[in-house]
Design a protein around this motif. Structure first.
Motif, PDB file in Angstrom:
ATOM      1  N   TRP A  28      53.625 -38.222-117.100  1.00  0.00           N
ATOM      2  CA  TRP A  28      54.197 -39.503-116.676  1.00  0.00           C
ATOM      3  C   TRP A  28      53.123 -40.566-116.481  1.00  0.00           C
ATOM      4  CZ3 TRP A  28      57.853 -36.889-112.603  1.00  0.00           C
ATOM      5  CH2 TRP A  28      59.040 -36.481-113.243  1.00  0.00           C
ATOM      6  N   LEU A  29      51.991 -40.181-115.900  1.00  0.00           N
ATOM      7  CA  LEU A  29      50.901 -41.139-115.717  1.00  0.00           C
ATOM      8  C   LEU A  29      50.419 -41.686-117.055  1.00  0.00           C
ATOM      9  CD1 LEU A  29      48.826 -39.372-112.908  1.00  0.00           C
ATOM     10  CD2 LEU A  29      50.029 -41.556-112.705  1.00  0.00           C
ATOM     11  N   GLU A  30      50.264 -40.785-118.017  1.00  0.00           N
ATOM     12  CA  GLU A  30      49.814 -41.215-119.348  1.00  0.00           C
ATOM     13  C   GLU A  30      50.851 -42.131-119.996  1.00  0.00           C
ATOM     14  OE1 GLU A  30      48.333 -39.322-123.633  1.00  0.00           O
ATOM     15  OE2 GLU A  30      48.867 -37.996-121.958  1.00  0.00           O
ATOM     16  N   ALA A  31      52.118 -41.765-119.905  1.00  0.00           N
ATOM     17  CA  ALA A  31      53.173 -42.569-120.521  1.00  0.00           C
ATOM     18  C   ALA A  31      53.296 -43.939-119.863  1.00  0.00           C
ATOM     19  CB  ALA A  31      54.504 -41.829-120.448  1.00  0.00           C
ATOM     20  N   GLY A 239      64.988 -22.993-112.089  1.00  0.00           N
ATOM     21  CA  GLY A 239      64.135 -23.698-111.141  1.00  0.00           C
ATOM     22  C   GLY A 239      63.319 -24.815-111.753  1.00  0.00           C
ATOM     23  N   LEU A 240      63.091 -24.772-113.069  1.00  0.00           N
ATOM     24  CA  LEU A 240      62.335 -25.846-113.714  1.00  0.00           C
ATOM     25  C   LEU A 240      63.110 -27.157-113.643  1.00  0.00           C
ATOM     26  CD1 LEU A 240      59.912 -26.847-115.277  1.00  0.00           C
ATOM     27  CD2 LEU A 240      60.982 -25.988-117.387  1.00  0.00           C
ATOM     28  N   ALA A 241      64.423 -27.104-113.806  1.00  0.00           N
ATOM     29  CA  ALA A 241      65.239 -28.315-113.685  1.00  0.00           C
ATOM     30  C   ALA A 241      65.119 -28.903-112.284  1.00  0.00           C
ATOM     31  CB  ALA A 241      66.696 -28.001-114.008  1.00  0.00           C
ATOM     32  N   MET A 242      65.058 -28.029-111.269  1.00  0.00           N
ATOM     33  CA  MET A 242      64.883 -28.506-109.902  1.00  0.00           C
ATOM     34  C   MET A 242      63.504 -29.113-109.710  1.00  0.00           C
ATOM     35  SD  MET A 242      65.238 -26.410-106.312  1.00  0.00           S
ATOM     36  CE  MET A 242      64.642 -27.129-104.772  1.00  0.00           C
ATOM     37  N   LEU A 243      62.473 -28.473-110.262  1.00  0.00           N
ATOM     38  CA  LEU A 243      61.107 -28.981-110.127  1.00  0.00           C
ATOM     39  C   LEU A 243      61.001 -30.392-110.696  1.00  0.00           C
ATOM     40  CD1 LEU A 243      58.082 -28.451-109.415  1.00  0.00           C
ATOM     41  CD2 LEU A 243      57.823 -27.667-111.778  1.00  0.00           C
ATOM     42  N   ILE A 244      61.546 -30.589-111.886  1.00  0.00           N
ATOM     43  CA  ILE A 244      61.498 -31.914-112.518  1.00  0.00           C
ATOM     44  C   ILE A 244      62.336 -32.903-111.720  1.00  0.00           C
ATOM     45  CG2 ILE A 244      62.082 -33.214-114.601  1.00  0.00           C
ATOM     46  CD1 ILE A 244      61.466 -30.613-116.192  1.00  0.00           C
ATOM     47  N   GLY A 245      63.483 -32.441-111.217  1.00  0.00           N
ATOM     48  CA  GLY A 245      64.356 -33.316-110.439  1.00  0.00           C
ATOM     49  C   GLY A 245      63.721 -33.797-109.150  1.00  0.00           C
ATOM     50  N   GLN A 246      62.931 -32.954-108.486  1.00  0.00           N
ATOM     51  CA  GLN A 246      62.271 -33.404-107.263  1.00  0.00           C
ATOM     52  C   GLN A 246      60.997 -34.185-107.560  1.00  0.00           C
ATOM     53  OE1 GLN A 246      59.223 -32.416-105.773  1.00  0.00           O
ATOM     54  NE2 GLN A 246      58.639 -30.874-107.273  1.00  0.00           N
ATOM     55  N   ILE A 262      60.445 -39.556-120.598  1.00  0.00           N
ATOM     56  CA  ILE A 262      59.884 -38.727-121.660  1.00  0.00           C
ATOM     57  C   ILE A 262      60.318 -37.287-121.413  1.00  0.00           C
ATOM     58  CG2 ILE A 262      57.900 -40.238-122.041  1.00  0.00           C
ATOM     59  CD1 ILE A 262      56.205 -38.226-120.444  1.00  0.00           C
ATOM     60  N   ASP A 263      60.177 -36.438-122.426  1.00  0.00           N
ATOM     61  CA  ASP A 263      60.660 -35.064-122.344  1.00  0.00           C
ATOM     62  C   ASP A 263      59.618 -34.167-121.679  1.00  0.00           C
ATOM     63  OD1 ASP A 263      61.948 -32.665-122.608  1.00  0.00           O
ATOM     64  OD2 ASP A 263      62.058 -32.688-124.807  1.00  0.00           O
ATOM     65  N   VAL A 264      59.536 -34.236-120.341  1.00  0.00           N
ATOM     66  CA  VAL A 264      58.561 -33.402-119.636  1.00  0.00           C
ATOM     67  C   VAL A 264      58.996 -31.938-119.611  1.00  0.00           C
ATOM     68  CG1 VAL A 264      57.529 -35.221-118.219  1.00  0.00           C
ATOM     69  CG2 VAL A 264      59.590 -34.058-117.414  1.00  0.00           C
ATOM     70  N   ARG A 265      60.282 -31.663-119.739  1.00  0.00           N
ATOM     71  CA  ARG A 265      60.722 -30.263-119.770  1.00  0.00           C
ATOM     72  C   ARG A 265      60.098 -29.548-120.968  1.00  0.00           C
ATOM     73  NH1 ARG A 265      64.673 -26.876-117.552  1.00  0.00           N
ATOM     74  NH2 ARG A 265      65.278 -25.181-118.927  1.00  0.00           N
ATOM     75  N   ARG A 266      60.086 -30.210-122.123  1.00  0.00           N
ATOM     76  CA  ARG A 266      59.478 -29.599-123.307  1.00  0.00           C
ATOM     77  C   ARG A 266      58.004 -29.295-123.046  1.00  0.00           C
ATOM     78  NH1 ARG A 266      56.264 -31.580-126.993  1.00  0.00           N
ATOM     79  NH2 ARG A 266      56.656 -33.738-126.349  1.00  0.00           N
ATOM     80  N   LEU A 267      57.290 -30.221-122.417  1.00  0.00           N
ATOM     81  CA  LEU A 267      55.882 -30.002-122.111  1.00  0.00           C
ATOM     82  C   LEU A 267      55.708 -28.826-121.149  1.00  0.00           C
ATOM     83  CD1 LEU A 267      54.745 -33.716-121.646  1.00  0.00           C
ATOM     84  CD2 LEU A 267      54.413 -32.254-123.661  1.00  0.00           C
ATOM     85  N   CYS A 268      56.602 -28.716-120.183  1.00  0.00           N
ATOM     86  CA  CYS A 268      56.545 -27.595-119.232  1.00  0.00           C
ATOM     87  C   CYS A 268      56.804 -26.260-119.933  1.00  0.00           C
ATOM     88  CB  CYS A 268      57.545 -27.800-118.102  1.00  0.00           C
ATOM     89  SG  CYS A 268      57.101 -29.113-116.955  1.00  0.00           S
ATOM     90  N   LEU A 269      57.769 -26.239-120.824  1.00  0.00           N
ATOM     91  CA  LEU A 269      58.070 -25.005-121.561  1.00  0.00           C
ATOM     92  C   LEU A 269      56.876 -24.602-122.414  1.00  0.00           C
ATOM     93  CD1 LEU A 269      61.777 -25.668-122.618  1.00  0.00           C
ATOM     94  CD2 LEU A 269      60.939 -24.151-120.810  1.00  0.00           C
ATOM     95  N   GLU A 270      56.224 -25.577-123.031  1.00  0.00           N
ATOM     96  CA  GLU A 270      55.024 -25.267-123.815  1.00  0.00           C
ATOM     97  C   GLU A 270      53.920 -24.722-122.915  1.00  0.00           C
ATOM     98  OE1 GLU A 270      54.106 -28.949-125.726  1.00  0.00           O
ATOM     99  OE2 GLU A 270      55.706 -28.756-127.239  1.00  0.00           O
ATOM    100  N   ALA A 271      53.764 -25.293-121.723  1.00  0.00           N
ATOM    101  CA  ALA A 271      52.744 -24.808-120.790  1.00  0.00           C
ATOM    102  C   ALA A 271      53.065 -23.395-120.324  1.00  0.00           C
ATOM    103  CB  ALA A 271      52.643 -25.747-119.591  1.00  0.00           C
ATOM    104  N   LEU A 272      54.327 -23.121-120.048  1.00  0.00           N
ATOM    105  CA  LEU A 272      54.717 -21.774-119.639  1.00  0.00           C
ATOM    106  C   LEU A 272      54.429 -20.759-120.729  1.00  0.00           C
ATOM    107  CD1 LEU A 272      58.136 -22.429-117.841  1.00  0.00           C
ATOM    108  CD2 LEU A 272      56.034 -21.576-116.780  1.00  0.00           C
ATOM    109  N   GLU A 273      54.719 -21.130-121.969  1.00  0.00           N
ATOM    110  CA  GLU A 273      54.456 -20.230-123.092  1.00  0.00           C
ATOM    111  C   GLU A 273      52.957 -19.992-123.258  1.00  0.00           C
ATOM    112  OE1 GLU A 273      55.448 -19.804-127.900  1.00  0.00           O
ATOM    113  OE2 GLU A 273      56.181 -21.524-126.743  1.00  0.00           O
ATOM    114  N   ALA A 274      52.162 -21.033-123.101  1.00  0.00           N
ATOM    115  CA  ALA A 274      50.709 -20.891-123.251  1.00  0.00           C
ATOM    116  C   ALA A 274      50.120 -20.029-122.149  1.00  0.00           C
ATOM    117  CB  ALA A 274      50.058 -22.274-123.233  1.00  0.00           C
ATOM    118  N   GLN A 275      50.703 -20.124-120.936  1.00  0.00           N
ATOM    119  CA  GLN A 275      50.199 -19.344-119.813  1.00  0.00           C
ATOM    120  C   GLN A 275      50.675 -17.894-119.838  1.00  0.00           C
ATOM    121  OE1 GLN A 275      51.528 -21.595-116.428  1.00  0.00           O
ATOM    122  NE2 GLN A 275      50.246 -23.364-116.906  1.00  0.00           N
ATOM    123  N   GLY A 276      51.634 -17.608-120.740  1.00  0.00           N
ATOM    124  CA  GLY A 276      52.163 -16.244-120.814  1.00  0.00           C
ATOM    125  C   GLY A 276      53.049 -15.904-119.661  1.00  0.00           C
TER     126      GLY A 276
END
Length: 276
Positions: A28-31, A239-246, A262-276
């Motif tokens: 969000w800061l970048e956008a 819980g990700l929907a709640m995290l973004i909502g708060q 912007i689609d921060v959920r997509r970015l979060c899903l990518e981060a979760l996948e990268a973190q395993g």
């Protein structure tokens, strides 16, 4: 890193390495074209949390486990303005520091946003809601359900007395149950909110058809509880929907601008996948 109040906000908790809040706020800061920073900090003790908040280090912060009640206790004797949801739940997940400090809770806002997004068919005013857990997260869930229009809320806790205390605090429309009564509480319910831990043996058979189940955690995104809900034809709310909502109202309080669309959920899903 040398920090100053000029533009650094943080999420504080312990452990904190798993948090997706820096991913969300950083995007969000970048956008928004802002030069501020948003980082994760893990103070080792409640005393270290208080020292951090009393310093000139941050412009503000989000707060996660286990420090939400610690920060509430920090705010009261300092004359910090405490928002109504934080006062009602006795926990804080957002602090704006500076000349006019405020302590808020956006957990309830996030919970309601997640329900609207992932279970839009659910009418809280007509729903029987079961909340698992009577701690800070459970109090936030009960408060959110009350503000969302629910009038039949059943709190289930391992220690029945804590559930009864929470029910008595909240007044009419809220009842307390022990964990051994969970199947009774779930009978005919339309929404289950897990504000404690995923219970591997929890039987969802008594819930109403078309109901929904929410798990406040997002690791894993589909918890065993949500997987069982999906298998029974119930709507899962993660819980990700709640995290973004708060995070949305938090961003505006911390940085003075609405969160960019912007689609921060997509970015979060990518981060979760990268973190395993």
């Amino acid at each position: 890193m040398t920090l100053s109040r000029d533009g650094v906000a943080a999420v504080i908790g312990r452990p904190i390495h798993h948090s997706l809040s820096p991913v969300i706020h950083g995007a969000w800061l970048e956008a928004a074209g802002l030069r501020n920073q948003y980082i994760a900090l893990a103070p080792e003790t409640p005393q270290a949390v208080w020292a951090l908040l009393d310093s000139d280090t941050l412009l503000g912060c989000n707060v996660t486990a286990p420090y939400k009640e610690v920060v509430f206790d920090w705010a009261r004797p300092r004359g910090v303005v405490i928002g109504p949801e934080a006062a009602a739940t006795r926990s804080v997940n957002l602090v704006r520091l500076g000349d006019h400090p405020r302590a808020e809770s956006t957990d309830g806002t996030g919970l309601l946003a997640a329900i609207r997004e992932q279970a839009p068919h659910l009418d809280l005013a007509a729903a029987t809601v079961v909340v698992l857990g009577a701690g800070g997260a459970g109090r936030a869930a009960v408060q959110a359900m009350t503000s969302g229009g629910a009038t039949d809320i059943r709190v289930v806790n391992r220690t029945r007395d804590r559930a009864l205390v929470l029910a008595e605090e909240q007044g009419a429309g809220v009842a307390g149950f022990g964990l051994d009564e969970v199947e009774v509480a779930l009978t005919g319910s339309h929404l289950l909110i897990n504000a404690a831990s995923s219970l591997e043996t929890l039987d969802l058979a008594g819930m109403s058809a078309g109901g929904a189940v929410m798990d406040m955690t997002y690791r894993p995104l589909e918890t065993p509880l949500l997987a069982r809900a999906r298998a029974r034809g119930l709507t899962p709310i993660d819980g990700l929907a709640m995290l973004i909502g708060q995070a949305r109202p938090s961003f505006e309080v911390l940085f003075g601008l609405p969160a960019p669309e912007i689609d921060v959920r997509r970015l979060c899903l990518e981060a979760l996948e990268a973190q395993g």
